[in-house]
Enzyme design. Structure first.
Site, PDB file in Angstrom:
ATOM      1  N   ASP A  32       0.841  -1.208   0.000  1.00  0.00           N
ATOM      2  CA  ASP A  32       0.000   0.000   0.000  1.00  0.00           C
ATOM      3  C   ASP A  32       0.877   1.260   0.000  1.00  0.00           C
ATOM      4  O   ASP A  32       1.971   1.260   0.567  1.00  0.00           O
ATOM      5  CB  ASP A  32      -0.890  -0.023   1.251  1.00  0.00           C
ATOM      6  N   ASN A  34       1.393   3.399  -2.934  1.00  0.00           N
ATOM      7  CA  ASN A  34       1.951   3.857  -4.219  1.00  0.00           C
ATOM      8  C   ASN A  34       1.413   5.239  -4.597  1.00  0.00           C
ATOM      9  O   ASN A  34       2.160   6.111  -5.055  1.00  0.00           O
ATOM     10  CB  ASN A  34       1.565   2.899  -5.348  1.00  0.00           C
ATOM     11  N   ARG A  36       0.134   7.645  -2.679  1.00  0.00           N
ATOM     12  CA  ARG A  36       0.635   8.724  -1.812  1.00  0.00           C
ATOM     13  C   ARG A  36       2.103   9.021  -2.100  1.00  0.00           C
ATOM     14  O   ARG A  36       2.536  10.168  -2.067  1.00  0.00           O
ATOM     15  CB  ARG A  36       0.436   8.347  -0.332  1.00  0.00           C
ATOM     16  N   TRP A  37       2.851   7.986  -2.417  1.00  0.00           N
ATOM     17  CA  TRP A  37       4.266   8.195  -2.764  1.00  0.00           C
ATOM     18  C   TRP A  37       4.351   9.148  -3.958  1.00  0.00           C
ATOM     19  O   TRP A  37       5.168  10.072  -3.973  1.00  0.00           O
ATOM     20  CB  TRP A  37       4.918   6.840  -3.102  1.00  0.00           C
ATOM     21  N   HIS A  49       2.765   3.487  -9.011  1.00  0.00           N
ATOM     22  CA  HIS A  49       2.635   2.057  -9.325  1.00  0.00           C
ATOM     23  C   HIS A  49       3.873   1.559 -10.074  1.00  0.00           C
ATOM     24  O   HIS A  49       4.330   0.440  -9.845  1.00  0.00           O
ATOM     25  CB  HIS A  49       1.364   1.797 -10.143  1.00  0.00           C
ATOM     26  N   SER A  78     -10.368  -7.377  -5.536  1.00  0.00           N
ATOM     27  CA  SER A  78     -11.672  -7.396  -6.230  1.00  0.00           C
ATOM     28  C   SER A  78     -12.249  -5.983  -6.239  1.00  0.00           C
ATOM     29  O   SER A  78     -12.934  -5.582  -7.184  1.00  0.00           O
ATOM     30  CB  SER A  78     -12.660  -8.311  -5.501  1.00  0.00           C
ATOM     31  N   LEU A 143      11.758 -20.139  -5.100  1.00  0.00           N
ATOM     32  CA  LEU A 143      10.792 -19.233  -4.453  1.00  0.00           C
ATOM     33  C   LEU A 143       9.451 -19.375  -5.149  1.00  0.00           C
ATOM     34  O   LEU A 143       9.369 -19.322  -6.378  1.00  0.00           O
ATOM     35  CB  LEU A 143      11.257 -17.776  -4.559  1.00  0.00           C
ATOM     36  N   ARG A 197       2.175  -5.113   5.946  1.00  0.00           N
ATOM     37  CA  ARG A 197       1.378  -4.108   5.245  1.00  0.00           C
ATOM     38  C   ARG A 197       2.116  -2.787   5.311  1.00  0.00           C
ATOM     39  O   ARG A 197       2.396  -2.275   6.404  1.00  0.00           O
ATOM     40  CB  ARG A 197      -0.011  -3.940   5.841  1.00  0.00           C
ATOM     41  N   ARG A 203      -5.018  -2.735   8.690  1.00  0.00           N
ATOM     42  CA  ARG A 203      -6.155  -3.611   8.420  1.00  0.00           C
ATOM     43  C   ARG A 203      -5.771  -4.658   7.376  1.00  0.00           C
ATOM     44  O   ARG A 203      -4.745  -4.542   6.717  1.00  0.00           O
ATOM     45  CB  ARG A 203      -7.376  -2.799   7.965  1.00  0.00           C
ATOM     46  N   ILE A 204      -6.656  -5.669   7.240  1.00  0.00           N
ATOM     47  CA  ILE A 204      -6.362  -6.826   6.372  1.00  0.00           C
ATOM     48  C   ILE A 204      -6.937  -6.618   4.972  1.00  0.00           C
ATOM     49  O   ILE A 204      -6.476  -7.236   4.008  1.00  0.00           O
ATOM     50  CB  ILE A 204      -6.954  -8.126   6.985  1.00  0.00           C
ATOM     51  N   SER A 205      -7.963  -5.765   4.853  1.00  0.00           N
ATOM     52  CA  SER A 205      -8.536  -5.407   3.547  1.00  0.00           C
ATOM     53  C   SER A 205      -8.891  -6.610   2.678  1.00  0.00           C
ATOM     54  O   SER A 205      -8.600  -6.637   1.472  1.00  0.00           O
ATOM     55  CB  SER A 205      -7.570  -4.492   2.774  1.00  0.00           C
TER      56      SER A 205
HETATM   57  C1  FPP Z   1      -1.835   0.143  -3.415  1.00  0.00           C
HETATM   58  O1  FPP Z   1      -1.387   1.474  -3.378  1.00  0.00           O
HETATM   59  C2  FPP Z   1      -1.275  -0.544  -4.571  1.00  0.00           C
HETATM   60  C3  FPP Z   1      -1.998  -1.119  -5.593  1.00  0.00           C
HETATM   61  C4  FPP Z   1      -3.471  -1.116  -5.643  1.00  0.00           C
HETATM   62  C5  FPP Z   1      -1.335  -1.746  -6.743  1.00  0.00           C
HETATM   63  C6  FPP Z   1      -0.126  -2.572  -6.443  1.00  0.00           C
HETATM   64  C7  FPP Z   1       0.586  -2.808  -7.708  1.00  0.00           C
HETATM   65  C8  FPP Z   1       1.922  -2.768  -7.878  1.00  0.00           C
HETATM   66  C9  FPP Z   1       2.874  -2.622  -6.789  1.00  0.00           C
HETATM   67  C10 FPP Z   1       2.510  -2.870  -9.242  1.00  0.00           C
HETATM   68  C11 FPP Z   1       2.398  -4.143  -9.991  1.00  0.00           C
HETATM   69  C12 FPP Z   1       2.644  -5.398  -9.265  1.00  0.00           C
HETATM   70  C13 FPP Z   1       3.120  -6.534  -9.842  1.00  0.00           C
HETATM   71  C14 FPP Z   1       3.085  -7.799  -9.070  1.00  0.00           C
HETATM   72  C15 FPP Z   1       3.702  -6.572 -11.212  1.00  0.00           C
HETATM   73  P1  FPP Z   1      -2.463   2.641  -3.442  1.00  0.00           P
HETATM   74  O2  FPP Z   1      -2.614   3.036  -4.867  1.00  0.00           O
HETATM   75  O3  FPP Z   1      -3.721   2.212  -2.769  1.00  0.00           O
HETATM   76  O4  FPP Z   1      -1.734   3.762  -2.635  1.00  0.00           O
HETATM   77  P2  FPP Z   1      -2.437   4.921  -1.769  1.00  0.00           P
HETATM   78  O5  FPP Z   1      -3.055   4.250  -0.573  1.00  0.00           O
HETATM   79  O6  FPP Z   1      -1.283   5.785  -1.398  1.00  0.00           O
HETATM   80  O7  FPP Z   1      -3.423   5.608  -2.656  1.00  0.00           O
END
Ligand code: FPP
Length: 258
Positions: A32, A34, A36-37, A49, A78, A143, A197, A203-205
């Site tokens: 989690d 991406n 916000r980063w 992402h 989902s 792995l 996480r 949370r487990i979401s």
């Molecule tokens: C949650 O961050 C992240 C996702 C919904 C996507 C995860 C996908 C990747 C890391 C890339 C692809 C993965 C593979 C296995 C090739 P968020 O967008 O909910 O972040 P936020 O909470 O900051 O908005």
């Protein structure tokens, strides 16, 4: 998942590691943070992402180096289908490009890929790539990498319950927990020992909700793109300090080892 440094053995299929004391056999991760980063750097969310894919690569390298046998990543829930269509389509493109790029690296590094979830909800091209990558990596044993995509824990339990009901009614499988678990989508793996996480939420979401019954839960404020080798090592060190009792008392455990 590109260029797993130092993980190859220069040919042949690397062997699975012997279990190491204090090292979790199975690590599951909710990646989690991406978005916000990216927004904290005034970048579009999708840039987060892309950086998230780099962090996936690092998590694979770190798992191999530590002797983790199963690494399971929650890539797309989902519920993530409800995100803006642009973001969903970038995520799909990232899955496609990662799969295209990484098959050779997975072979070199002994990584077996499985994708679990409602795969039928993906477009045919992505489904084909998933099938091919799974087939081509099926003989790898170092792995076990599982990507949960279009996955929800409740969906998993319901699909398992439907099949379990048919089979147990006809006597084809025992009507108990072990019989039920055969139908869960991760029946090939032991339950996760450690859930990580990132991103600050606790949370487990709707991730592996059945399988997580006895997992140690590690929450960190680090955003997923910042979760590097050092952060992974810190999580493993935290795990090594946990006393896993599985319902027993501390005294019972000490008597068993002493
Ligand atoms: C949650 O961050 C992240 C996702 C919904 C996507 C995860 C996908 C990747 C890391 C890339 C692809 C993965 C593979 C296995 C090739 P968020 O967008 O909910 O972040 P936020 O909470 O900051 O908005």
């Amino acid at each position: 998942m590109n260029g797993v440094a130092g993980a190859g053995n220069g040919g042949g299929d690397p062997q699975p590691p012997a279990p190491r004391p204090g090292i979790p056999r199975h690590v599951a991760i909710i990646m989690d943070g991406n978005g916000r980063w990216a927004t904290s750097r005034r970048l579009p969310r999708v840039a987060g992402h892309s950086r998230g894919v780099d962090a996936v690569r690092t998590a694979i390298e770190s798992s191999i180096a530590a002797g983790v046998e199963y690494l399971t990543l929650f890539a797309f829930s989902s519920e993530n289908w409800k995100r803006p269509p642009d973001e969903v389509s970038v995520l799909m493109r990232l899955f496609v490009s990662s799969l295209q790029r990484e098959v050779d690296n997975m072979r070199r590094n002994g990584v077996r890929l499985r994708v679990v979830g409602q795969i039928e909800t993906f477009e045919p091209r992505l489904r084909e790539l998933i099938a091919r990558a799974q087939e081509q990596s099926a003989g790898n044993t170092r792995l076990n990498l599982t990507v949960c995509a279009s996955y929800g824990g409740r969906w998993d339990i319901v699909q398992a319950a439907q099949r379990f009901a048919e089979q147990s009614a006809s006597g084809a499988c025992p009507a108990d927990e072990a019989g039920f678990e055969r139908y869960l989508s991760m029946s090939f793996a032991p339950d996760p020992d450690l859930l990580i996480r990132t991103g600050g939420e606790r949370r487990i979401s709707n991730f592996l909700i059945w399988q997580m019954a006895y997992a140690e839960l590690y929450f960190t404020d680090a955003l997923w793109p910042d979760f590097g080798r050092a952060e992974f090592t810190t999580a493993l060190e935290w795990y090594a300090q946990r006393e896993r009792r599985f319902g027993r008392t501390s005294e019972q455990l000490q008597r068993a080892v002493g």
